[in-house]
Design a protein around this motif. Sequence first.
Motif, PDB file in Angstrom:
ATOM      1  N   PRO A  89     -10.240   3.682   3.518  1.00  0.00           N
ATOM      2  CA  PRO A  89      -9.243   2.510   3.384  1.00  0.00           C
ATOM      3  C   PRO A  89      -9.906   0.960   3.376  1.00  0.00           C
ATOM      4  O   PRO A  89      -9.189   0.131   2.806  1.00  0.00           O
ATOM      5  CB  PRO A  89      -8.210   2.379   4.703  1.00  0.00           C
ATOM      6  CG  PRO A  89      -8.169   4.152   5.008  1.00  0.00           C
ATOM      7  CD  PRO A  89      -9.509   4.380   4.877  1.00  0.00           C
ATOM      8  N   ILE A 120       3.098  -1.192   4.330  1.00  0.00           N
ATOM      9  CA  ILE A 120       2.575   0.139   3.899  1.00  0.00           C
ATOM     10  C   ILE A 120       3.715   1.241   3.958  1.00  0.00           C
ATOM     11  O   ILE A 120       4.582   1.076   4.629  1.00  0.00           O
ATOM     12  CB  ILE A 120       1.655   0.510   5.212  1.00  0.00           C
ATOM     13  CG1 ILE A 120       0.574  -0.419   5.478  1.00  0.00           C
ATOM     14  CG2 ILE A 120       1.213   1.779   5.057  1.00  0.00           C
ATOM     15  CD1 ILE A 120       0.036   0.041   6.996  1.00  0.00           C
ATOM     16  N   ILE A 177      -5.804   1.834   7.511  1.00  0.00           N
ATOM     17  CA  ILE A 177      -5.296   0.650   6.632  1.00  0.00           C
ATOM     18  C   ILE A 177      -4.922  -0.407   7.312  1.00  0.00           C
ATOM     19  O   ILE A 177      -5.105  -1.605   6.586  1.00  0.00           O
ATOM     20  CB  ILE A 177      -4.018   1.478   5.889  1.00  0.00           C
ATOM     21  CG1 ILE A 177      -4.527   2.638   5.102  1.00  0.00           C
ATOM     22  CG2 ILE A 177      -3.260   0.273   5.036  1.00  0.00           C
ATOM     23  CD1 ILE A 177      -3.166   3.333   4.532  1.00  0.00           C
ATOM     24  N   ILE A 180       0.817  -1.152   0.041  1.00  0.00           N
ATOM     25  CA  ILE A 180       0.035  -0.093  -0.267  1.00  0.00           C
ATOM     26  C   ILE A 180       0.822   1.292   0.083  1.00  0.00           C
ATOM     27  O   ILE A 180       1.731   1.422   0.889  1.00  0.00           O
ATOM     28  CB  ILE A 180      -0.807   0.221   1.101  1.00  0.00           C
ATOM     29  CG1 ILE A 180      -1.705  -1.163   1.297  1.00  0.00           C
ATOM     30  CG2 ILE A 180      -1.716   1.321   1.270  1.00  0.00           C
ATOM     31  CD1 ILE A 180      -1.291  -2.108   2.013  1.00  0.00           C
TER      32      ILE A 180
END
Length: 294
Positions: free
Chosen positions: A106, A43, A30, A12
């Motif tokens: 998200p 992430i 997220i 991500i």
Amino acid sequence: MVNNSTRIVYSIVVPVYNSEAIIEELVRRITLTMDEIGHVYEIILVDDCSTDSVWKRILSLAVGNNHIKGFRLGNNFGQWMATLAGMAQTQGTNIITIDDDLEYDPADIKKLIHQLNSSDCYIVFGLAKEKYILQGKNALLSNIRNKMLNQVWQKFVTDSFKIFKRELVFTQQNQFYPRIHFEAFINFNLHEKFVGYCEVGFQQRSAGTSNHSLTKKIKILIKYGLEYYKYPSMALSILLAFVLLAAMFLEYHFFRGRLNGLLLAVMSFVQVCLSLLILQYAAHVYFSVKKVHE
């Protein structure tokens, strides 16, 4: 032998700019979504040389959390370039991009993943019907503008909230393909039948400031055309012709010919012709040099 249980499935990428107040909430949401999905993920937070203390927050979030990776650009390049820089650092078999302002939820990442896995698409964009209204823009004019730009650039509909397969932007030797503009790159390297869409939610930005200024948009569009558009001279010539036609319209309808419209028309025609020749030559030189260095 590769252990599939530790292989990163989803990367991500989040371009970050002056979002100190909301970065922790964004990462929390997220993380919650990705933990529910149940696959290994990372992430990647790319700080686009923010002027607030968001970089310190990113470093703090990354401490003791193997999922989070922070990168800080040495200069302010804008959202598109920050996103591209983050993509180049990914390791996942699928790459997701989402803005840092919480305008996109998200939780809707699950919708993107479902659409990608249930189709033959290589990329899926999340589109929000209420986006322009909630941003305080005229939805009709915004849609007309986008359709005109898409027609000029010969591109399909795109957005910043998306998921795509790694092989779309990386070679088998793990070399990253795109250099300037992601959407421009896929536009000329992927057939539209492999592009998918799904409806996602949208809400007003709760905090932070946008780094997607008009100046940066203009610079990126120019680079877009020179780097990826098949006939950059034609695109620039169309833009120039539009400006000249607008000038003629103003001359005849607002100044009532007091500026000698016939002379303006002749000068406009000559300028367009000269511009076409100059730009066509520039395009020929550009692609000749580019071919030598590739």
